[in-house]
Design a protein around this motif. Sequence first.
Motif, PDB file in Angstrom:
ATOM      1  N   ASP A 179       0.710  -0.829  -0.018  1.00 41.73           N
ATOM      2  CA  ASP A 179       0.228   0.077  -0.307  1.00 41.73           C
ATOM      3  C   ASP A 179       0.719   1.313   0.082  1.00 41.73           C
ATOM      4  N   SER A 180       2.064   0.754  -0.506  1.00 44.09           N
ATOM      5  CA  SER A 180       2.979   2.456  -0.588  1.00 44.09           C
ATOM      6  C   SER A 180       3.468   2.028  -1.587  1.00 44.09           C
ATOM      7  N   VAL A 181       4.547   3.270  -2.180  1.00 43.86           N
ATOM      8  CA  VAL A 181       5.104   3.157  -3.548  1.00 43.86           C
ATOM      9  C   VAL A 181       6.738   2.031  -3.349  1.00 43.86           C
ATOM     10  N   LYS A 182       7.030   1.891  -1.930  1.00 40.74           N
ATOM     11  CA  LYS A 182       8.179   1.351  -2.081  1.00 40.74           C
ATOM     12  C   LYS A 182       7.615  -0.253  -1.715  1.00 40.74           C
ATOM     13  N   ASP A 183       6.660  -0.514  -1.064  1.00 38.81           N
ATOM     14  CA  ASP A 183       5.581  -1.572  -1.112  1.00 38.81           C
ATOM     15  C   ASP A 183       6.005  -2.558  -2.037  1.00 38.81           C
ATOM     16  N   GLU A 184       4.812  -1.648  -2.990  1.00 35.71           N
ATOM     17  CA  GLU A 184       4.376  -1.833  -4.077  1.00 35.71           C
ATOM     18  C   GLU A 184       5.809  -2.365  -5.068  1.00 35.71           C
ATOM     19  N   TYR A 185       7.097  -1.670  -5.412  1.00 35.87           N
ATOM     20  CA  TYR A 185       8.067  -1.878  -5.369  1.00 35.87           C
ATOM     21  C   TYR A 185       8.590  -3.407  -5.446  1.00 35.87           C
ATOM     22  N   LYS A 188       6.443  -5.901  -6.455  1.00 37.35           N
ATOM     23  CA  LYS A 188       7.113  -6.307  -8.523  1.00 37.35           C
ATOM     24  C   LYS A 188       7.870  -6.862  -7.988  1.00 37.35           C
ATOM     25  N   ILE A 210      -1.579  -6.028  -5.736  1.00 35.52           N
ATOM     26  CA  ILE A 210      -1.326  -4.317  -5.938  1.00 35.52           C
ATOM     27  C   ILE A 210      -1.897  -4.448  -6.836  1.00 35.52           C
ATOM     28  N   SER A 214      -3.701  -1.065  -4.818  1.00 40.16           N
ATOM     29  CA  SER A 214      -3.612   0.234  -5.983  1.00 40.16           C
ATOM     30  C   SER A 214      -5.098   1.105  -6.291  1.00 40.16           C
TER      31      SER A 214
END
Length: 223
Positions: A179-185, A188, A210, A214
């Motif tokens: 649920d954050s940009v870093k966690d999404e990275y 992926k 993801i 999102s």
Amino acid sequence: MASSLRLYLPLHLPHHNPTAVNSTIRCGPRSNRGPLHKGRTLSIEAIQAVQSLKRSHRSDPTTVSKTLSRLVKSDLIAAFNELLRQHHFDLSLTVFNSIKSEHWYKPDLTLYAKLTTEMASKGMADEIDRLIDDVEVADMVSADGKGVVTLIKALLAADRADATVRVYEMMKSGGWRFDSVKDEYVGKVLSRGLRRLGKKEVADEIDFEIGRVSGGVLDKTAG
């Protein structure tokens, strides 16, 4: 983990002659390896500890324990990193076990990642899996994102699909959310790596999670 690793990873290292400390304060034999960690140097205590470990690990195990017990946190970790840099894996594992026994130790997944990388270079696939068996859900909860992704990347580079899946399962059990940009990275990296290693169903699950998180964030923003 200490007992299981010692069971499977006995100390059988070639003998190295001790090297004197010069005024530049580097550790190990002179070579073309260059400065330590982009110009950083070890403390004198860490240098002496590394040299003492390399001299006495086979002849006098008691000296090894005494040497490690005298080191403060920063010097223990520095000795661990330097021994790995010099590819003295068995000795670095001894230091790792000593670090884990200290009262100040908190689970550090970057240390596991470094051991994973060194094990992979030595073809120690089964030992990598046993190393990850020692990691617990609580370790994932307390670890920072950098430590998690560093360990995941090391496992994927070592082609350890099952161990990587185990890390993901522990992340889920610990309440990890993308649920954050870093966690999404991180998600992926997991998805791409596991798909490459043939874990399509798990990769699809991560991609779905993801997308779900999102999508939920977007819905709340729109509302």
